[in-house]
Design a protein around this motif. Structure first.
Motif, PDB file in Angstrom:
ATOM      1  N   PRO A  32      -1.402   2.798   3.827  1.00 51.97           N
ATOM      2  CA  PRO A  32      -0.318   1.848   3.532  1.00 51.97           C
ATOM      3  C   PRO A  32       0.388   2.044   2.192  1.00 51.97           C
ATOM      4  N   TYR A  33      -0.036   3.033   1.405  1.00 48.78           N
ATOM      5  CA  TYR A  33       0.542   3.228   0.069  1.00 48.78           C
ATOM      6  C   TYR A  33       0.945   4.689  -0.126  1.00 48.78           C
ATOM      7  N   ALA A  34       1.617   4.936  -1.250  1.00 46.25           N
ATOM      8  CA  ALA A  34       2.178   6.267  -1.528  1.00 46.25           C
ATOM      9  C   ALA A  34       1.119   7.367  -1.617  1.00 46.25           C
ATOM     10  N   GLY A  36      -0.947  10.420  -3.070  1.00 48.69           N
ATOM     11  CA  GLY A  36      -1.425  10.686  -4.428  1.00 48.69           C
ATOM     12  C   GLY A  36      -2.049   9.472  -5.091  1.00 48.69           C
ATOM     13  N   GLY A  37      -2.004   8.314  -4.428  1.00 51.29           N
ATOM     14  CA  GLY A  37      -2.590   7.098  -4.997  1.00 51.29           C
ATOM     15  C   GLY A  37      -4.050   6.955  -4.609  1.00 51.29           C
ATOM     16  N   PRO A  38      -4.681   5.867  -5.032  1.00 52.01           N
ATOM     17  CA  PRO A  38      -6.115   5.687  -4.787  1.00 52.01           C
ATOM     18  C   PRO A  38      -6.514   5.591  -3.317  1.00 52.01           C
ATOM     19  N   THR A  39      -5.757   4.868  -2.513  1.00 53.97           N
ATOM     20  CA  THR A  39      -6.141   4.735  -1.099  1.00 53.97           C
ATOM     21  C   THR A  39      -5.923   6.061  -0.377  1.00 53.97           C
ATOM     22  N   ASP A  40      -4.841   6.737  -0.751  1.00 60.67           N
ATOM     23  CA  ASP A  40      -4.543   8.053  -0.191  1.00 60.67           C
ATOM     24  C   ASP A  40      -5.678   9.034  -0.511  1.00 60.67           C
ATOM     25  N   THR A  41      -6.195   8.963  -1.726  1.00 57.67           N
ATOM     26  CA  THR A  41      -7.289   9.857  -2.129  1.00 57.67           C
ATOM     27  C   THR A  41      -8.520   9.623  -1.256  1.00 57.67           C
ATOM     28  N   HIS A  88      -7.331   0.684   5.190  1.00 63.50           N
ATOM     29  CA  HIS A  88      -6.758  -0.324   4.293  1.00 63.50           C
ATOM     30  C   HIS A  88      -7.878  -0.829   3.387  1.00 63.50           C
ATOM     31  N   HIS A  89      -7.478  -1.647   2.406  1.00 63.43           N
ATOM     32  CA  HIS A  89      -8.495  -2.112   1.458  1.00 63.43           C
ATOM     33  C   HIS A  89      -8.592  -3.635   1.471  1.00 63.43           C
ATOM     34  N   ILE A  90      -9.070  -4.187   0.383  1.00 62.00           N
ATOM     35  CA  ILE A  90      -9.224  -5.633   0.208  1.00 62.00           C
ATOM     36  C   ILE A  90      -7.949  -6.405   0.581  1.00 62.00           C
ATOM     37  N   GLY A 156      -0.045  -8.143  -2.463  1.00 61.09           N
ATOM     38  CA  GLY A 156      -0.975  -7.754  -1.393  1.00 61.09           C
ATOM     39  C   GLY A 156      -1.773  -6.527  -1.795  1.00 61.09           C
ATOM     40  N   ALA A 157      -1.283  -5.818  -2.810  1.00 63.20           N
ATOM     41  CA  ALA A 157      -2.008  -4.640  -3.296  1.00 63.20           C
ATOM     42  C   ALA A 157      -3.134  -5.091  -4.219  1.00 63.20           C
ATOM     43  N   ALA A 158      -4.142  -4.258  -4.332  1.00 63.69           N
ATOM     44  CA  ALA A 158      -5.273  -4.587  -5.204  1.00 63.69           C
ATOM     45  C   ALA A 158      -4.823  -4.664  -6.659  1.00 63.69           C
ATOM     46  N   SER A 159      -3.883  -3.790  -7.029  1.00 63.17           N
ATOM     47  CA  SER A 159      -3.378  -3.795  -8.410  1.00 63.17           C
ATOM     48  C   SER A 159      -2.659  -5.108  -8.724  1.00 63.17           C
ATOM     49  N   HIS A 160      -2.028  -5.685  -7.710  1.00 66.47           N
ATOM     50  CA  HIS A 160      -1.361  -6.977  -7.912  1.00 66.47           C
ATOM     51  C   HIS A 160      -2.395  -8.088  -8.070  1.00 66.47           C
ATOM     52  N   LYS A 180       5.669   1.093  -4.472  1.00 61.96           N
ATOM     53  CA  LYS A 180       5.102   1.177  -3.116  1.00 61.96           C
ATOM     54  C   LYS A 180       3.740   1.875  -3.135  1.00 61.96           C
ATOM     55  N   GLY A 181       3.000   1.665  -4.177  1.00 59.41           N
ATOM     56  CA  GLY A 181       1.708   2.337  -4.341  1.00 59.41           C
ATOM     57  C   GLY A 181       1.529   2.555  -5.821  1.00 59.41           C
ATOM     58  N   THR A 182       0.279   2.770  -6.250  1.00 66.32           N
ATOM     59  CA  THR A 182       0.113   2.951  -7.685  1.00 66.32           C
ATOM     60  C   THR A 182       0.332   4.411  -8.102  1.00 66.32           C
ATOM     61  N   ALA A 183       0.544   5.324  -7.131  1.00 62.06           N
ATOM     62  CA  ALA A 183       0.885   6.706  -7.533  1.00 62.06           C
ATOM     63  C   ALA A 183       2.239   6.719  -8.259  1.00 62.06           C
ATOM     64  N   PRO A 184       3.308   6.150  -7.676  1.00 60.75           N
ATOM     65  CA  PRO A 184       4.567   6.113  -8.441  1.00 60.75           C
ATOM     66  C   PRO A 184       4.469   5.244  -9.699  1.00 60.75           C
ATOM     67  N   ASP A 199      -5.758  -0.486 -11.996  1.00 59.75           N
ATOM     68  CA  ASP A 199      -5.750   0.433 -10.847  1.00 59.75           C
ATOM     69  C   ASP A 199      -7.154   0.956 -10.572  1.00 59.75           C
ATOM     70  N   GLN A 200      -7.318   1.445  -9.338  1.00 64.07           N
ATOM     71  CA  GLN A 200      -8.631   1.897  -8.902  1.00 64.07           C
ATOM     72  C   GLN A 200      -9.045   3.199  -9.585  1.00 64.07           C
ATOM     73  N   THR A 201     -10.365   3.331  -9.794  1.00 63.27           N
ATOM     74  CA  THR A 201     -10.872   4.529 -10.484  1.00 63.27           C
ATOM     75  C   THR A 201     -10.613   5.807  -9.688  1.00 63.27           C
TER      76      THR A 201
HETATM   77  N1  ASP Z   1      -4.482   1.153  -3.450  1.00 66.88           N
HETATM   78  C1  ASP Z   1      -3.061   1.202  -3.598  1.00 66.88           C
HETATM   79  C2  ASP Z   1      -2.525   2.583  -3.611  1.00 66.88           C
HETATM   80  O1  ASP Z   1      -3.106   3.409  -2.964  1.00 66.88           O
HETATM   81  C3  ASP Z   1      -2.539   0.443  -4.675  1.00 66.88           C
HETATM   82  C4  ASP Z   1      -3.110  -0.905  -4.789  1.00 66.88           C
HETATM   83  O2  ASP Z   1      -3.804  -1.391  -3.910  1.00 66.88           O
HETATM   84  O3  ASP Z   1      -2.860  -1.468  -5.804  1.00 66.88           O
HETATM   85  O4  ASP Z   1      -1.504   2.857  -4.202  1.00 66.88           O
END
Ligand code: ASP
Length: 321
Positions: A32-34, A36-41, A88-90, A156-160, A180-184, A199-201
């Motif tokens: 659901p996110y950009a 290169g971001g944490p969920t994508d990883t 998806h996450h939390i 809705g994002a974890a960072s939010h 639209k993700g924490t990568a950008p 942001d996620q580790t």
């Molecule tokens: N996990 C999201 C991401 O992959 C960001 C977020 O949840 O804050 O970009």
């Protein structure tokens, strides 16, 4: 009547045969996110490992949106044949309380595959942020709240969620800039156009270690093994501040049980894989034990997290629409 019965029986047989052979082509895992971001990883590490036991490639496809609300809708409407699944996450537990208009229901529109991992969060700032420790960071935020910008991946994002809890804990409202993700968001943080984010580790570890961002704390109960020198927020005075980002896999409602069982089994195998565990550990994440990579464990987690976060979010009075 008889004709209709025969057609239904033939259809059931065909579906049964298809799920017995599943998978015969690549499986798409929607993120659901950009990229290169944490969920994508997490998705990419998992996808490679699951591909081994499924005997088919798992293709990671990003459907980024503010708050990660688009990908679940796409998966909800996908054919329930096991070839389109969602990570998806939390957010699946917090989104229902944040959106009054939502085109999917995490509790009724999906089959559950299982839990994946837990990822701690860090508070990071641009490398030239004028503070050398958490105390100075807080003092700066309070003194400069009219000009400080916090980045996040949308409501809705974890960072939010983490940012919102942080602002409430320090009793300071700051401007939030949504991506639209924490990568950008990370790109802008590295470029110095936003000041800080939570942001996620899975995304921040390497940037912290290479000194490209400043870290002011981890939002977990105890310190993170891969970042042993970074104190928790609790240690630094924000008593009880804790948010862990759990990931899970979902399939469209109606996906045959046999197919879900194969996906759960493949997830369990991936979580036993030493390569996956090492990669997660390097990024501060912890894989769930394989007995949690099941539909029942995910259902229980989702329900308890909805019950936990719903009242907190309602009390905070935050809505996305
Ligand atoms: N996990 C999201 C991401 O992959 C960001 C977020 O949840 O804050 O970009």
């Amino acid at each position: 009547m008889k004709m209709r019965w025969i057609t239904a029986a033939l259809l059931a047989l065909a579906t049964g045969a298809a799920s017995a052979q599943y998978p015969t082509k690549p499986v798409t895992m929607m993120v659901p996110y950009a990229a290169g971001g944490p969920t994508d990883t997490v998705a990419r590490v998992l996808g490679v490992a699951m591909g081994k036991s499924l005997g088919q490639t798992v293709i990671v496809e990003n459907r980024p949106s503010n708050g990660g609300i688009l990908a679940p809708e796409v998966v909800k409407n996908a054919k329930p044949d096991g070839y389109t699944i969602l990570i998806h996450h939390i957010g699946m537990a917090t989104i229902p309380a944040l959106y009054r208009q939502l085109r999917f229901n995490p509790l009724t529109d999906f089959e559950y595959i299982g839990l994946v991992n837990d990822v701690p969060m860090t508070i990071i700032a641009r490398h030239d942020f004028p503070a050398k420790d958490f105390k100075e960071f807080l003092a700066y935020l309070k003194a400069n709240k009219a000009k400080v910008n916090a980045a996040n991946a949308g409501i809705g994002a974890a960072s939010h969620l983490c940012g919102m809890l942080f602002m409430s804990a320090i009793q300071t409202d700051l401007t939030m800039v949504q991506y639209k993700g924490t990568a950008p968001a990370m790109n802008d943080l590295l470029g110095g156009t936003v000041d800080f984010m939570c942001d996620q580790t899975t995304s921040t570890t390497n940037q912290i270690k290479s000194g490209k961002v400043k870290v002011f704390g981890v939002a977990s109960k105890t310190r993170v093994k891969s970042l042993p020198d970074v104190p928790t927020l609790d240690e630094q005075g924000l008593k009880g501040f804790e948010i862990g980002v759990w990931h899970a896999l979902y399939a469209p409602k109606g996906t045959p049980k046999e197919t879900i069982d194969k996906l759960s089994h493949s997830l369990q195998e991936a979580l036993k894989d030493p390569v996956v565990n090492q990669r997660f550990a390097d990024l501060g994440a912890t894989a769930y034990p394989p007995d949690k990579a099941t539909p029942a464990a995910l259902e229980a987690q989702l329900k308890s997290e909805i019950a936990k976060w719903g009242p907190i979010i309602k009390k905070a009075g935050v809505y996305a629409d």
